[in-house]
Every structure is written in C-alpha cells, then in structure tokens.
Design a protein around this motif. Sequence first.
Motif, PDB file in Angstrom:
ATOM      1  N   ILE A 120      24.436 -17.088  33.302  1.00 32.01           N
ATOM      2  CA  ILE A 120      25.533 -17.070  32.339  1.00 32.01           C
ATOM      3  C   ILE A 120      25.491 -18.317  31.443  1.00 32.01           C
ATOM      4  N   TYR A 121      24.967 -19.431  31.981  1.00 33.34           N
ATOM      5  CA  TYR A 121      24.918 -20.657  31.190  1.00 33.34           C
ATOM      6  C   TYR A 121      23.883 -20.590  30.079  1.00 33.34           C
ATOM      7  N   ALA A 122      22.948 -19.651  30.179  1.00 33.05           N
ATOM      8  CA  ALA A 122      21.919 -19.538  29.140  1.00 33.05           C
ATOM      9  C   ALA A 122      22.204 -18.374  28.189  1.00 33.05           C
ATOM     10  N   GLY A 125      35.867  -6.606  28.954  1.00 38.02           N
ATOM     11  CA  GLY A 125      34.566  -6.036  28.671  1.00 38.02           C
ATOM     12  C   GLY A 125      34.657  -4.565  28.367  1.00 38.02           C
ATOM     13  N   GLY A 157      35.463 -16.867  39.693  1.00 40.50           N
ATOM     14  CA  GLY A 157      34.126 -16.433  40.094  1.00 40.50           C
ATOM     15  C   GLY A 157      33.273 -15.978  38.929  1.00 40.50           C
ATOM     16  N   ILE A 158      33.746 -16.204  37.712  1.00 40.17           N
ATOM     17  CA  ILE A 158      32.969 -15.774  36.541  1.00 40.17           C
ATOM     18  C   ILE A 158      31.860 -16.789  36.257  1.00 40.17           C
ATOM     19  N   GLY A 204      39.685 -10.160  27.209  1.00 35.87           N
ATOM     20  CA  GLY A 204      39.432  -8.742  27.492  1.00 35.87           C
ATOM     21  C   GLY A 204      38.592  -8.553  28.728  1.00 35.87           C
ATOM     22  N   VAL A 211      16.804 -13.237  29.600  1.00 37.97           N
ATOM     23  CA  VAL A 211      17.867 -14.152  29.185  1.00 37.97           C
ATOM     24  C   VAL A 211      17.249 -15.451  28.677  1.00 37.97           C
ATOM     25  N   LEU A 212      16.199 -15.908  29.357  1.00 40.10           N
ATOM     26  CA  LEU A 212      15.580 -17.188  28.993  1.00 40.10           C
ATOM     27  C   LEU A 212      14.663 -17.048  27.782  1.00 40.10           C
ATOM     28  N   HIS A 254      21.034 -25.244  29.962  1.00 40.63           N
ATOM     29  CA  HIS A 254      20.053 -24.158  29.947  1.00 40.63           C
ATOM     30  C   HIS A 254      20.066 -23.549  28.555  1.00 40.63           C
ATOM     31  N   PRO A 281      29.596 -19.580  38.007  1.00 41.52           N
ATOM     32  CA  PRO A 281      29.211 -20.237  39.249  1.00 41.52           C
ATOM     33  C   PRO A 281      29.109 -21.753  39.015  1.00 41.52           C
ATOM     34  N   THR A 325      30.859  -9.178  28.415  1.00 33.54           N
ATOM     35  CA  THR A 325      31.277  -8.715  29.735  1.00 33.54           C
ATOM     36  C   THR A 325      30.954  -9.756  30.806  1.00 33.54           C
ATOM     37  N   ASN A 353      24.748 -15.270  39.349  1.00 31.58           N
ATOM     38  CA  ASN A 353      25.234 -15.159  37.978  1.00 31.58           C
ATOM     39  C   ASN A 353      24.944 -16.432  37.186  1.00 31.58           C
ATOM     40  N   GLY A 354      24.004 -17.244  37.683  1.00 33.85           N
ATOM     41  CA  GLY A 354      23.707 -18.534  37.070  1.00 33.85           C
ATOM     42  C   GLY A 354      23.194 -18.435  35.643  1.00 33.85           C
ATOM     43  N   GLN A 368      30.788 -12.899  30.415  1.00 32.24           N
ATOM     44  CA  GLN A 368      31.612 -14.108  30.278  1.00 32.24           C
ATOM     45  C   GLN A 368      33.069 -13.876  30.646  1.00 32.24           C
ATOM     46  N   ASN A 369      33.446 -12.603  30.815  1.00 33.34           N
ATOM     47  CA  ASN A 369      34.855 -12.332  31.104  1.00 33.34           C
ATOM     48  C   ASN A 369      35.118 -11.634  32.428  1.00 33.34           C
ATOM     49  N   THR A 370      34.083 -11.202  33.109  1.00 36.05           N
ATOM     50  CA  THR A 370      34.290 -10.568  34.409  1.00 36.05           C
ATOM     51  C   THR A 370      33.344 -11.194  35.422  1.00 36.05           C
ATOM     52  N   ALA A 371      33.678 -11.020  36.684  1.00 35.92           N
ATOM     53  CA  ALA A 371      32.859 -11.608  37.741  1.00 35.92           C
ATOM     54  C   ALA A 371      31.832 -10.607  38.278  1.00 35.92           C
ATOM     55  N   MET A 372      31.502  -9.579  37.473  1.00 34.29           N
ATOM     56  CA  MET A 372      30.501  -8.592  37.904  1.00 34.29           C
ATOM     57  C   MET A 372      29.170  -9.264  38.188  1.00 34.29           C
ATOM     58  N   TYR A 393      18.099 -20.959  25.827  1.00 37.56           N
ATOM     59  CA  TYR A 393      17.075 -19.928  25.803  1.00 37.56           C
ATOM     60  C   TYR A 393      16.063 -20.225  24.717  1.00 37.56           C
ATOM     61  N   ARG A 394      14.854 -19.752  24.966  1.00 45.07           N
ATOM     62  CA  ARG A 394      13.756 -19.968  24.023  1.00 45.07           C
ATOM     63  C   ARG A 394      13.137 -18.624  23.713  1.00 45.07           C
ATOM     64  N   LYS A 398      37.800 -20.001  35.012  1.00 43.11           N
ATOM     65  CA  LYS A 398      36.660 -19.099  35.171  1.00 43.11           C
ATOM     66  C   LYS A 398      35.857 -19.425  36.432  1.00 43.11           C
TER      67      LYS A 398
END
Lengths: 225, 280
Positions: free
Chosen positions: A222-224, B136, B112-113, B134, A132-133, B53, B115, A61, A219-220, A63-67, B55-56, B108
Amino acid sequence: MGWSLLNPLIQLMVYFFAFGLIIKVPIDNYFVYLAAGLLPWTFLSQSLITSATSITSRKATCQNTAMPHWIFVLSDISCELFATLIAMSLLLAVAIVTSDHAFLIVTLIVPVLLPIVIFTYGAGLVVAYLGVLYRDLPHLLNLFFSVMFWLTPIIYHWTMVPKTIEVFVKYNPLAMLVGSVQVLLHGGAAPTTDLLIATYVIAGTAAAAGIAMARRIGNGMIYAL
Amino acid sequence: MFGGATLNHNGDDTVNDMAPTAFERLMERRDTEVHTSTASVSLDKVDVIFGQHVYRTVKGVLVGMLRGTPKEIVTGRKVLDGIDLKVSPGDRLGIVGHNGSGKTTLLKVIAGILPPVHGTRTVAGSIAPVIAQGLGFEPDLPLRLNIKLGLAYSNRLNQHSPDLEEAILDFAELTEFADAPFQTLSSGMQARLTFATSLFQTPDILILDEVFATGDAHFVRKSQAAMMEHIERTPIVILVSHSASLISEVCDRCVLLDHGRMVEDGPTGKILDIYAKRYG
C-alpha cells in the motif's frame, strides 16, 4: 466477462482459418489440436497480464478498506477461469464425441487442467505484487506472452520443430503445461508420468512463490501504490 | 422478538424520523454492557513512513543500469513516529492535532488498512472503520450490488440479506434509486449511502473520521442521532474530528498528535485546553 469468452473463440476461428484452411498445417483434427492449446494459453496469458494491474487498479479500495490485497488477484483470475471453463466444456464435448478415448479424457481432464490453474493463481500473485513496484510490467508481459506464444507449440506440433532450434521449445515450462492438455484432448492419450510430474512441479513452484509473497508482503504494498 | 417493542416506540413518538425502525432493531440487539467487552486496541512503537517505497518502471531501471546512474536513496517522511497506544473497553478516544499531524494515518493503522512499517498492532474484537472517502464502491454497479460490495469489503458479506439491503437504502433515503448505477448519484447521495452502509453493523470497535457532516441538514441531524446511539452502545470508539465540541461531547479521553508524535494523552478537557493554547 462476455469479451473474455468471445476473445479465445474468435482467435480460435482466425487461427483455424489461417493455419488450418490456408497454410494447412499437417495435423489431423487440427481444430481440436488448436483449441486444446489455445484455450489454456489464453487463460494463462490473459490472467497474468490482468494480474499485473489487479492491485494498482484498485488503489482507492486498498487505501480505504482492510481487504487483503491478494483477494483482488484471485477475483480477476477467477473471472478469466470462469470464461475459460465455459469454452473448455464446449471443447470437451467435441473431444468426447469425436474421440475413441472418451473415458480417458473424462477421467484425466481435471488432473491435467489443475496444474495450469494452480500455476496461474500462483504466478498471478507474484506478478500482481511486482506490478505495484514496476508499473510498466503489463506492457512487458504483453511482449513476453506474444513472444512465448510462438515459442510454444500451439499453432504447430512440437515434432515439427527442427532439431537445431529445438532448445527454444523443449525447456519451456508453459509448453509443458499446455502440452499435457493437447496430449489428452487431441492425442486421446494420458500424458506421460514425467510430463504430469513436471506440470505439478511447475504449478507447485509458482503457488509456493505466490503464497510466500502474499504472506510476507501482506498489505505492505500500500505504501508504494 | 423485538418487533413489538419497536412498534410501541414508534407509536409513542410520532415525529420519529430521527431513528428509523430497522436501525433501532439493530441497536436493541446490541449488548449494552459495554464494559464487559474484551475488545482492545494496542499499538507498540508504531512507525509509519510515507514515500520510502517508490514505484519505478522496468525500463527506467534498465536505462539506469546502462547509464550507471547510482540508485537514488529514498528516505521518506515519518508520518507516525513511535506511537504507543492502549485502548480498553469503555474508552471513547478522541484524536486531535493540527493538519498533517497524522490523525487519519493513525486511524488507518488502527483499522488495519495501513500495516505499521515498524512496531506492532494488536487488536481484539471486530472493527468497523467509517472513513469518509468511501468503501471502494464501483461507479458502474447499481446501489444494491454496491451495498453488497461494501459489506464484502468490511468482511461482513455473511450478514447480507434483502432486509439489511432495504434497511440501508431506507436509511440513506435512496430506495427509489436502488437499481441505478452508483455514479449517477450526486456526491451528497453517495456520501449518504457510504454512511448508511457503515452504520448498519455492530462492531466492538468503531472508528470515525469526520463523518458527521454529510448530506443536507436533515440527513446530518438524522445520522448524528444514529451515530450517537451507536457510540453509546459500542465498547470502544475512536474519533478524529476538528470540532472541539463534538470531541468533548463524545470522548472521555484524548490524545494529541504533533508531526506524527503522540505528545499528550489524558482526559478530554485537559487535552483540548492544551491543544487550544498551543495551536489556537
């Protein structure tokens, strides 16, 4: 949802069976005391453990929406809160009927529960971003809360703690949050101003940390994911 | 208000299974003065870096500290590199490039998905991403609730109504499965619902990622017709596609991406020629 409601009620029964009926903890009206501590505790601990996976479990979700990601944390905690409020209203009914201080309880229940709710939302945000981390955070939190459960006066009363080991219980912020509910619902008294202020400071700190993280990270994460 | 016109239209056109009434009504409400819109998209030196980034686990970090292993340095991969882009009302922008050039990532970012890691993104106007993977949807929930969820995820829960729900189900030809869980649908049906849910909105900026080829031939035809109608009436359209014919049919401007850099920006014909020469 159903389980969120059933879980604290079953736990309540089991703890009452073991500590109220068998070990016979010397506290009057032990069932109400136990419930007044256990319900806020379960809400708080379950919410934070769930929050740790609020974002990671919604990878697709995200990765596919801007929520905004904090919405998922709020949604998970609100679900817990809803179940807690149902159980809480049952307890409140029992407390009002059995207590001579019904008016006090009705007046103060919201200001006393509010810091717990604010704390949980704030800390939940912090935990969700950290989750997340650090992917093993849910395990760690499980461990943390099972230790803290016994270091918080829920089964026992804080006056029963020997002076020599009092330090483990005395400065526990979770015990303060839970304690004000116990004082009101079981003791039928208003929590002291000091205690009430302390709970609001704890709640405010958690909320400030959560909001600051949500604003800074956005939403940063998201990269992790 | 528009009922009469719609009815007439349907009466004239007896083989009109290409554009259902609910969708037409939506389109008729649309302001056709595309060029008076104030919508805009602007990217300024946008970088996106993947893999920076990682994760660990707390356990891993503690063990690393005990062993004294130096913290590994993660550089990541630049997927978008210094993208400057301005899109104005009336633009139909195509994004072309080889596989892995950053097309979807760029979409993306605009939607705005994602940043931007560096740089800024400024968007005026409402934005609707139609991205193939999709919205979500929740596999266990029935279609009706998933439509609601899809609307919530695209920030238009306030537009939800039983009528809209019916219109979406009708367009997706899934009315009979309205109360079935999403996961019981075939993947083609799932794609149809995703498409239909994205279709019933009137954004200022429409973002499309290869969504034309979903479902069977009949549905593809129908959705292409609906999408073309949409494209005509939307101030800004941004499209990613591997199909040169679709790009040249829809777009008047194209940008060419190469390994995350924007190497060309110009009229569609010219950019498609360059693309065909370099990579074809």
